[in-house]
Write an enzyme that holds these catalytic residues in place. Structure first.
Site, PDB file in Angstrom:
ATOM      1  N   HIS A 171     -32.405  -2.566  -3.335  1.00 12.57           N
ATOM      2  CA  HIS A 171     -31.860  -2.844  -2.008  1.00 12.57           C
ATOM      3  C   HIS A 171     -30.396  -3.247  -2.174  1.00 12.57           C
ATOM      4  O   HIS A 171     -30.087  -4.246  -2.827  1.00 12.57           O
ATOM      5  CB  HIS A 171     -32.652  -3.938  -1.312  1.00 12.57           C
TER       6      HIS A 171
ATOM      7  N   GLU B  58     -28.506  -6.848  -1.879  1.00 16.87           N
ATOM      8  CA  GLU B  58     -29.031  -7.984  -2.636  1.00 16.87           C
ATOM      9  C   GLU B  58     -28.273  -8.129  -3.955  1.00 16.87           C
ATOM     10  O   GLU B  58     -28.798  -7.904  -5.038  1.00 16.87           O
ATOM     11  CB  GLU B  58     -30.541  -7.776  -2.839  1.00 16.87           C
TER      12      GLU B  58
ATOM     13  N   GLU C  31     -38.200 -12.340  -5.858  1.00 18.55           N
ATOM     14  CA  GLU C  31     -37.224 -12.500  -4.782  1.00 18.55           C
ATOM     15  C   GLU C  31     -36.395 -13.728  -5.164  1.00 18.55           C
ATOM     16  O   GLU C  31     -36.874 -14.860  -5.106  1.00 18.55           O
ATOM     17  CB  GLU C  31     -37.917 -12.711  -3.434  1.00 18.55           C
TER      18      GLU C  31
END
Length: 426
Positions: free
Chosen positions: A183, A186, A382
């Protein structure tokens, strides 16, 4: 495959020319940031209709779950329409920022001056793609019998998905694959991946030297190079690939893998940030990277993916609440890993299986690796900041790169040890 000289020339030719289109940077002056929460299925459907309905409304979260907070950035001229829609549907919302651009500008990301990376690459700042690639090429020259350049695939715009294989042994060792940056916005994910590359090559800590000496590492800091470049040149909040689909661009490359593709937690709208693509592996990035992974699947026993943000550690599955057959082993590794991540800075991670810990999301890389390639241990981090960091979010200040990377390396060290204890590397 290892990159030969002709491929290196081609790579740097592309780095010098691709993407220099003179596009103006997207700004969010006077855009409002709202947090909304759908309390029932009808309200959730209203938010889903808003998502992707206009390029003047940017959702920072996927619209998947009743009761989950969703952040959306709304252009000034769209505010009356959006508030009317939310009001009619009786959707509760809060204004988080009156000027999203001002909130973004207050965060110091510190991007290194372009073209000065190879001799002084460090983790006090972020880097553009070509500087990171130059640094990776320099590592292969500096450590010729340890570092091998590998190409994981190609992108829509012709870039290479460049990686490094780190092997300090002439004999075959258990393998760990680390994929980051799928992504685009990020930024901490590729920064942490390069930090780990450097530590594997230079650290004097016994725990890290053990990782470097006894395992082969395959690390791809940028699994979505086109998108990452676009975050630097045009739109800092870009998430997807850059493949054109009608009047919109890109698919979500972490909804595009061919394992229960587009069953849940993804969109069929090309304008949505969670667009799964017209078909599984429609994106050359995911297709080519998957082909590379398939070619070495017998050499890797642990697959790790870096994302941000929310401080979660996740494992399969995303398409269903059903748990993997070796879920007890996943939970044992999970517990050791999140305990280790908190030791240095007291950073708290949580998580579990994707579907229940965050939201349904089919077509992710770690599910594909587990479900189709028989890689029995696959995890997604994450990274920082926490889920409460609404304004920092994807723009983690550069001063946090090193601590965020140190603690995730602590965690991976524990993870590898636990995976070894369970016999997966045998």
């Amino acid at each position: 495959m290892s990159l030969n000289k002709s491929l290196l020339f081609a790579l740097f030719g592309l780095l010098a020319t691709v993407g220099l289109n003179g596009a103006e940077r997207v700004r969010f002056d006077n855009y409002r940031l709202y947090k909304a929460n759908a309390e029932n299925a009808v309200q959730l459907a209203v938010l889903k209709q808003l998502e992707g309905s206009s390029d003047s409304i940017l959702f920072l979260d996927g619209v998947h779950l009743v009761g989950a907070d969703v952040q959306m950035v709304v252009a000034p001229h769209k505010v009356p329409d959006v508030l009317e829609i939310l009001g009619k549907a009786e959707i509760k919302y809060e204004l988080q920022s009156k000027d999203f651009q001002k909130s973004l500008d207050e965060i110091d990301e510190k991007v290194a001056p372009k073209g000065r990376a190879s001799s002084d690459y460090n983790w006090a700042q972020y880097y553009e793609l070509d500087d990171t690639y130059s640094w990776m090429v320099s590592l292969a020259k500096m450590y010729p019998h340890v570092v091998t350049l590998i190409e994981g695939g190609k992108t829509y715009q012709g870039r290479s998905i460049l990686g490094v294989k780190i092997s300090k042994s002439l004999s075959e060792k258990p393998g760990v694959l680390l994929e980051a940056g799928i992504h685009a916005r990020e930024w901490i994910a590729p920064a942490a991946a390069t930090f780990i590359i450097n530590q594997l090559l230079t650290s004097n800590l016994d725990s890290v030297k053990d990782l470097a000496d006894n395992y082969n590492w395959y690390v791809f800091p940028h699994a979505n190079p086109d998108g990452y470049v676009y975050t630097h040149t045009t739109n800092r909040m870009w998430r997807k690939t850059r493949t054109p689909y009608g009047s919109c661009f890109g698919a979500d490359p972490n909804r595009n893998w061919d394992f229960h593709w587009n069953e849940v937690g993804a969109s069929s709208d090309p304008c949505s940030d969670t667009y799964a693509g017209p078909s599984a592996f429609s994106e050359i990035e995911t297709l080519s990277l998957s082909n590379y992974i398939a070619s070495i699947k017998d050499k890797i026993q642990l697959y790790v993916s870096f994302h941000s943000y929310s401080q979660y550690l996740l494992y399969p599955y995303g398409h269903t609440s059903d748990l993997p057959d070796n879920v007890k082993d996943f939970q044992q590794v999970f517990n050791a890993s999140i305990a280790a991540v908190s030791q240095r800075y007291n950073t708290k991670y949580t998580g579990g299986n994707i579907y229940d810990a965050i939201y349904p999301a089919a077509g992710a890389s770690i599910d594909w690796a587990y479900g189709t390639q028989d890689v029995r241990m696959t995890f997604c981090y994450e990274l920082r900041p926490s889920s409460n960091s609404i304004l920092t979010g994807f723009k983690l200040p550069a001063e946090q790169i090193i601590p965020a990377s140190e603690e995730v390396l602590d965690s991976i060290t524990a993870m590898v040890g636990e995976v070894k204890k369970l016999g997966y590397f045998d």
